[in-house]
Design an enzyme around this catalytic site. Structure first.
Site, PDB file in Angstrom:
ATOM      1  N   GLU A   1       0.824  -1.216   0.000  1.00 10.86           N
ATOM      2  CA  GLU A   1       0.000   0.000   0.000  1.00 10.86           C
ATOM      3  C   GLU A   1       0.853   1.258   0.000  1.00 10.86           C
ATOM      4  O   GLU A   1       0.554   2.230  -0.703  1.00 10.86           O
ATOM      5  CB  GLU A   1      -0.950  -0.001   1.190  1.00 10.86           C
ATOM      6  CG  GLU A   1      -2.119  -0.965   1.062  1.00 10.86           C
ATOM      7  CD  GLU A   1      -1.751  -2.418   1.335  1.00 10.86           C
ATOM      8  OE1 GLU A   1      -0.627  -2.693   1.795  1.00 10.86           O
ATOM      9  OE2 GLU A   1      -2.612  -3.296   1.092  1.00 10.86           O
TER      10      GLU A   1
ATOM     11  N   PHE B   1      -9.747  -2.323   0.891  1.00  7.37           N
ATOM     12  CA  PHE B   1     -10.263  -2.118   2.247  1.00  7.37           C
ATOM     13  C   PHE B   1      -9.582  -0.895   2.851  1.00  7.37           C
ATOM     14  O   PHE B   1      -8.352  -0.873   2.974  1.00  7.37           O
ATOM     15  CB  PHE B   1      -9.975  -3.331   3.133  1.00  7.37           C
ATOM     16  CG  PHE B   1     -10.818  -4.535   2.833  1.00  7.37           C
ATOM     17  CD1 PHE B   1     -12.035  -4.719   3.474  1.00  7.37           C
ATOM     18  CD2 PHE B   1     -10.412  -5.483   1.915  1.00  7.37           C
ATOM     19  CE1 PHE B   1     -12.819  -5.835   3.206  1.00  7.37           C
ATOM     20  CE2 PHE B   1     -11.188  -6.596   1.636  1.00  7.37           C
ATOM     21  CZ  PHE B   1     -12.395  -6.771   2.280  1.00  7.37           C
TER      22      PHE B   1
ATOM     23  N   ASP C   1      -9.059  -0.008   5.730  1.00  8.65           N
ATOM     24  CA  ASP C   1      -8.186  -0.351   6.862  1.00  8.65           C
ATOM     25  C   ASP C   1      -6.735  -0.551   6.432  1.00  8.65           C
ATOM     26  O   ASP C   1      -5.816  -0.396   7.238  1.00  8.65           O
ATOM     27  CB  ASP C   1      -8.674  -1.641   7.523  1.00  8.65           C
ATOM     28  CG  ASP C   1     -10.172  -1.626   7.771  1.00  8.65           C
ATOM     29  OD1 ASP C   1     -10.583  -1.597   8.933  1.00  8.65           O
ATOM     30  OD2 ASP C   1     -10.950  -1.630   6.784  1.00  8.65           O
TER      31      ASP C   1
ATOM     32  N   ILE D   1      -4.950   1.119   4.487  1.00 12.53           N
ATOM     33  CA  ILE D   1      -4.283   2.339   4.041  1.00 12.53           C
ATOM     34  C   ILE D   1      -3.231   2.823   5.044  1.00 12.53           C
ATOM     35  O   ILE D   1      -2.441   3.716   4.750  1.00 12.53           O
ATOM     36  CB  ILE D   1      -5.330   3.454   3.819  1.00 12.53           C
ATOM     37  CG1 ILE D   1      -4.845   4.456   2.776  1.00 12.53           C
ATOM     38  CG2 ILE D   1      -5.686   4.147   5.136  1.00 12.53           C
ATOM     39  CD1 ILE D   1      -5.924   5.390   2.297  1.00 12.53           C
ATOM     40  N   MET D   2      -3.222   2.188   6.219  1.00 11.94           N
ATOM     41  CA  MET D   2      -2.391   2.703   7.317  1.00 11.94           C
ATOM     42  C   MET D   2      -0.937   2.944   6.917  1.00 11.94           C
ATOM     43  O   MET D   2      -0.379   3.994   7.184  1.00 11.94           O
ATOM     44  CB  MET D   2      -2.443   1.742   8.507  1.00 11.94           C
ATOM     45  CG  MET D   2      -3.788   1.718   9.194  1.00 11.94           C
ATOM     46  SD  MET D   2      -4.042   3.212  10.154  1.00 11.94           S
ATOM     47  CE  MET D   2      -5.777   3.031  10.589  1.00 11.94           C
TER      48      MET D   2
ATOM     49  N   HIS E   1     -11.328  -4.942   9.073  1.00 16.56           N
ATOM     50  CA  HIS E   1     -11.966  -4.735   7.753  1.00 16.56           C
ATOM     51  C   HIS E   1     -13.248  -3.922   7.851  1.00 16.56           C
ATOM     52  O   HIS E   1     -14.148  -4.085   7.041  1.00 16.56           O
ATOM     53  CB  HIS E   1     -12.260  -6.078   7.082  1.00 16.56           C
ATOM     54  CG  HIS E   1     -11.049  -6.873   6.730  1.00 16.56           C
ATOM     55  ND1 HIS E   1     -10.347  -7.598   7.654  1.00 16.56           N
ATOM     56  CD2 HIS E   1     -10.404  -7.037   5.555  1.00 16.56           C
ATOM     57  CE1 HIS E   1      -9.321  -8.202   7.057  1.00 16.56           C
ATOM     58  NE2 HIS E   1      -9.340  -7.878   5.787  1.00 16.56           N
TER      59      HIS E   1
END
Ligand SMILES: Cc1ncc(C[n+]2csc(CCOP(=O)(O)OP(=O)(O)O)c2C)c(N)n1
Ligand SMILES: Cc1ncc(C[n+]2csc(CCOP(=O)(O)OP(=O)(O)O)c2C)c(N)n1
Ligand SMILES: [Mg+2]
Ligand SMILES: [Mg+2]
Lengths: 328, 320, 320, 328
Positions: free
Chosen positions: A63, A86, A88, A90-91, A132
């Site tokens: 990512e 998702f 989530d 992207i962190m 998720h």
């Protein structure tokens, strides 16, 4: 917008991508499983077949690298759409989004533009669990330089995706997993929906509900129920929280005097507080009762269905809150 | 190669438990009563069985989204595991976690994980804690080929190497990350060769040969316990089923490839090898299989009859 | 090895500009009139000079916190660069960025960067844009040894390799990240060897020999332009000064080490080599040096006499 | 707390670490340049000499790896302190903080504890620019499971650091660069300051100012100036925003009827909105005027000193805001 078809939310989003990619060869689309597979949610179905590997490319589970690539490509004249699938996930890319994408136009004194769309799906689609289901869109809204889009209907997802792709800056485009296969009317012709224009989904005079994404659907359902009780609810969907259509909200509150904000994210330090603060300072004298806020409980997303239901804002919960609000 | 009767039978039992457990989970899931989504480990059991055979309850394991096998092999009680995946309050985590969030401190199981590669630096940290205590315990991190291109792999392994920590990195290379073939997303598909980048030994083995996994993992874990630092083991394996329950698993993979790998089923292979070497008989293997069947049936029942969760507990355990 | 008169003189001029520019910056900074903090590239100029000699204004470069040299070598105007570091509105970015945030689209300079390793995937992306257009342009990413253990290095290079993009990764290995020696934070200090992990060529060279840098970078950039994908070049070099202006740079580094490296000053070496090979004379080198002196003096004056920024512009350019 | 010494904020923080590390051998400290060097800000001075490489270890530039290690070590019985040095550098570690550290106690049904302290310094220390000045603490406050500490004085930094280390869950401990070498009184004896107890830094009756970290100092200076004008200002420092001492704030507002929130972070979707929303709903009838909020302008941090000064909240600005508030 005369003619319409009834198509899925996800199909509408793909149409937008398809039409824009045909129009502008500098647009490319990258993400995990978005190539031949057509995306975990079918959110890129057909793009790979039409545009091929060069413009529609499966990515490794990187990512950070994907968004970093998007930033560099955007600075170098392309218009990348980076699909995180998702939200989530992207962190690890937050640094590229916040320190690079969001900042470079400003820091370069306007010399560079970063026309990057970061696409992701948020929210719980029943028991997707703690990794998720998150809805932390307020993070992006807190960062100067990012626009934040939360489309709640098939019409909006298409029109807003087009605007996102044409925008010259970084746009965080967050769909809701729950919607993807839901159908809705979508205009046949070419259209784009501007950022910063709220949608008054339903007119009412007693209470205003401000809601985004899936919460708009909940609010509409609640409004219908409440109507039967003689409570007239106005439902406002800002559609983009950056830019945020303050005026539409204030106008509504001036009229109703009562505001409920419904937020699928946890409440603390999120968007609901901001909206409430704006309204209490700018419509101080129009408020007949304290603003009420509903959000997810301040917990991670539990997997168990009973616990998850208890954690998320529900139609019943909204109905109850509105009753309290009207009573107060 | 060590092929004692005890070893063969215990590895056979371990793999049977994983296999039958998951087939029962699959059946239950397909019946529609199980929430969420699940990723099955079927066909890859040799890795968890061969590695975890060397671990005590005080050693640590980090796992993945495909972690049922790791959980059982590390000692998570089968009843509580079944109930957890079903989301029941009797689950090892009260049903709050489900398939991708199984945790059990009583056996050093640091969690299955919904985030690819996230368990890698966590294992490094557990090894750091163990080395601070000088207690001789090790950490093992299981992860897939998809994790290899992720940032957490790079930082987690480099740190473990730099600090010479007692941790073993086990890559379950099943050639695909969801529907994406490994070779499409990297120019170097030789995972073991990546160990050199961190100055540690790397070795690639047949991940469907439980005895080879057992031997190689044993050496790596011994090195770790001896303070000689981490090892990267690439276990070449395959996922005969879909990525998650619901994915047919075909379409993006050649039928022949799937068929070919099915012939390499680790359980069948161990049975064959054991019998051929004369250390195990058809009968006793069948017997183990049936004992496990009963165990699994109990686990299913345990979970099935469990009550629903109490909504009043939703806000427990947010802050320690 | 190519050692034409033109090449030697142009590389000499290029390095002189970086060196004198930064010594003037240092002097100005020490006088107390410059805000913020700065990291000087003094002693490492051969890398930027040798690599950027192969790049056109349409090629792309990503840089680091130690990026003044990269900026000048890639073509950022010297006056605007000086003013930017000084935070003046006449700076290339209106003084909004300063030393660690210098951007110039007119010469493909994608920025110095306050975040270690962040420029690596950005360069990969620029190369992706170029390859989409098939315009034959390349991207170069400069970064330090400290970036090598960072997640962005791993993902950025793996992606470039997987997509066979036209990008060259140039590691300026000066043995330290702030005060931390490279060998303390990794078990593999051979940066070039890490290329193998990504299936691309890696080569380690003397980063203080501008002619070698020029030759090797030329080959890598040609490969990239020819569609043969990325290369990782490790330039072994050193930072004779402190990490940032204010850090004496001693204490954590042996005096002998510093002294020894000072003897390898890339500018002195090129002068010597050029004269020895008879392609350049003392006199003409001196002449270049003096031309550059005047250039730098002008840049200093340009920046010095620039007005202060206008507070009213603070909210410009937040959204494109 | 009879006896006191006047020592630097940073010295006080090191004392806390030193005393705790002596007390508990399971505590270790990792970060970049925190070993022999003693930390970029001297924030670990002397620890390496006393506790050695095993418990005080320099790290590669691997924030994700460092925090991930912290999570694993904490789950395995240690008590790690992970120093990120500049808060801006925490971005790549957000996944380990949010999806792992913050979530595991809940998702494991309380079976695992993650006693992890993540330490970092925020804010501008004059022209540190866009990549070394951010104050996005509200992000952490938005995530269930994280406690968020913002010490504003030498006394507090020591007492709160001790509480952070002894806490059984993840704590985000954010100091301000500007403070490190400022001196302040620090009790000689052993003490710890509990989380969730605001500090009323100054009593007043006309206006309440809620401020954190460096803004507390600005607010105190403004309050002194305003006193000369006959405006009596009460200054409240929550010290931790999670847990947040709502009562202390509400009590003060009930008394003064007027609230100004000063936040060094950008305002939109941050902590100031949350605090304003809480007060407007819970002290609706006590408010004599709309709550006012001050934050950094909604821009990245410009490097140029004039622009930076224009972007950040200032003492003059606070004074002006309070005057307006009193006038309204
Ligand atoms: C950081 C992150 N990105 C994306 C995902 C979505 N995802 C879940 S499983 C998976 C594929 C994992 O492949 P691999 O690591 O090879 O394990 P396998 O499923 O093959 O066992 C992906 C992309 C995720 N969980 N985490
Ligand atoms: C992600 C990140 N972590 C930490 C820092 C703080 N920092 C600035 S420069 C530096 C050292 C960089 O070393 P290296 O990459 O070798 O470059 P050099 O300074 O030696 O040229 C560090 C740790 C940063 N800027 N970015
Ligand atoms: Mg795989
Ligand atoms: Mg270095």
């Amino acid at each position: 917008m005369a003619e319409e078809r009834n198509i899925q939310y996800v199909e509408a989003s793909v149409e937008a991508l398809q039409e824009e990619m045909r129009r502008d060869s500098s647009i490319f689309y990258i993400g995990q499983g978005i190539g031949q597979r057509g995306g975990n949610f079918k959110q890129s179905k057909g793009l790979w077949e039409e545009f091929g590997d060069r413009r529609v490319r499966d990515m490794p589970i990187s990512e950070l690298g994907q968004v970093g690539m998007g930033v560099g490509a955007a600075m170098a004249g392309a218009r990348p759409v980076v699909d995180i699938v998702f939200l989530d996930m992207i962190m690890e890319a937050m640094g590229q989004i916040v320190e690079q994408a969001a900042t470079i136009h400003y820091t370069s004194n306007g010399k560079f533009k970063v026309p990057l769309v970061v696409r992701a799906a948020m929210g719980s689609a029943r028991c997707t669990g703690p990794h998720h289901s998150r809805c932390f869109y307020s993070w992006f809204a807190h960062i100067p330089g990012l626009k934040v889009v939360l489309p709640s209907s098939a019409t909006d997802v298409k029109g807003l995706m087009k605007t996102a792709i044409r925008d010259d800056g970084p746009v965080i485009f967050i769909e809701h997993k729950f919607f993807y296969n839901k159908k809705g009317p979508v205009p046949t012709g070419e259209y784009a929906i501007p950022f910063g224009k709220a949608n008054v989904c339903r007119k009412g005079k007693d209470v205003t509900i401000l809601a985004m994404s899936l919460m708009v659907w909940h609010a509409m359902e609640a409004a219908e129920r409440l109507e039967k009780e003689g409570i007239s609810v106005e439902v406002i969907d800002p559609r983009t929280i950056v830019p945020f259509d303050e005026l539409a909200l204030l106008e509504s509150v001036h009229k109703t005097g009562r505001l409920l904000i419904v937020d699928e994210a946890q409440q603390f330090c999120g968007f609901s507080g901001e909206a409430a603060a704006i309204v209490s300072s700018k419509a101080f004298d129009s408020l007949d009762a304290p603003i009420r806020r509903m959000g997810a409980l301040h917990t991670p997303h539990p997997f168990n269905p009973v616990l998850e239901a208890a954690m998320l804002p529900s139609v019943d919960g909204i109905v109850a809150e509105v009753r309290r609000l009207v009573a107060s | 190669m060590n092929m004692s009767r005890e070893l063969v039978l215990s590895l056979y039992r371990s793999m049977q438990r994983m296999r039958q457990f998951e087939l029962r989970i699959q059946q239950t899931y397909r019946s529609g009563v199980m929430p969420g989504f699940i990723h099955l480990y079927v066909g890859e059991e040799a890795v968890a069985a061969g590695v975890c055979a060397h671990l005590s309850r005080e050693d640590y394991v980090t796992s993945t989204h495909r972690g049922h096998g790791h959980a059982l092999a590390k000692g998570v009680p089968i009843n509580e595991a079944f109930a957890e995946i079903w989301g029941k309050p009797t689950g090892v985590n009260g049903g709050r976690g489900g398939s991708m969030h199984i945790y059990d401190p009583s056996c050093g199981f640091l969690g299955t994980n919904g985030i690819v590669a996230a368990g890698i630096p966590i294992a490094t940290g557990a090894a750091m804690a163990a080395s601070l205590r000088d207690d001789g315990h090790v950490a093992v991190s299981f992860f897939g080929d998809g994790a290899v291109n992720n940032c957490a792999f790079h930082e987690g392994i480099n740190l473990a190497a730099a600090l010479l920590l007692p941790v073993v990195f086990v890559c379950e290379n099943n050639l695909y990350a969801t529907e994406t073939p490994f070779h499409r997303v990297t120019r170097n598909t030789d995972v073991a060769s990546r160990a050199a980048a961190y100055g540690i030994p790397g070795i690639s083995i047949d991940g469907n040969d439980v005895l080879e996994v057992h031997r190689v993992a044993g050496e790596a874990i011994a090195r770790a316990r001896a303070g000689e630092g981490p090892t990267l083991i690439e276990c070449k394996t395959y996922r005969p089923l879909g990525h998650f329950e619901g994915d047919p698993g075909t379409g993006y993979r050649p039928k022949e490839e799937i068929a070919e790998w099915k012939l390499r089923d680790p359980i069948v292979r161990l049975a064959g090898a054991g019998i051929k070497a004369g250390v195990a008989s058809e009968a006793e293997l069948k017997d183990i299989e049936q004992q496990v069947e009963r165990e699994i049936e109990e686990a299913y029942e345990f979970a099935r009859v469990s009550p629903e969760a109490d909504a009043a507990t939703v806000s427990d355990f947010v802050y320690a």
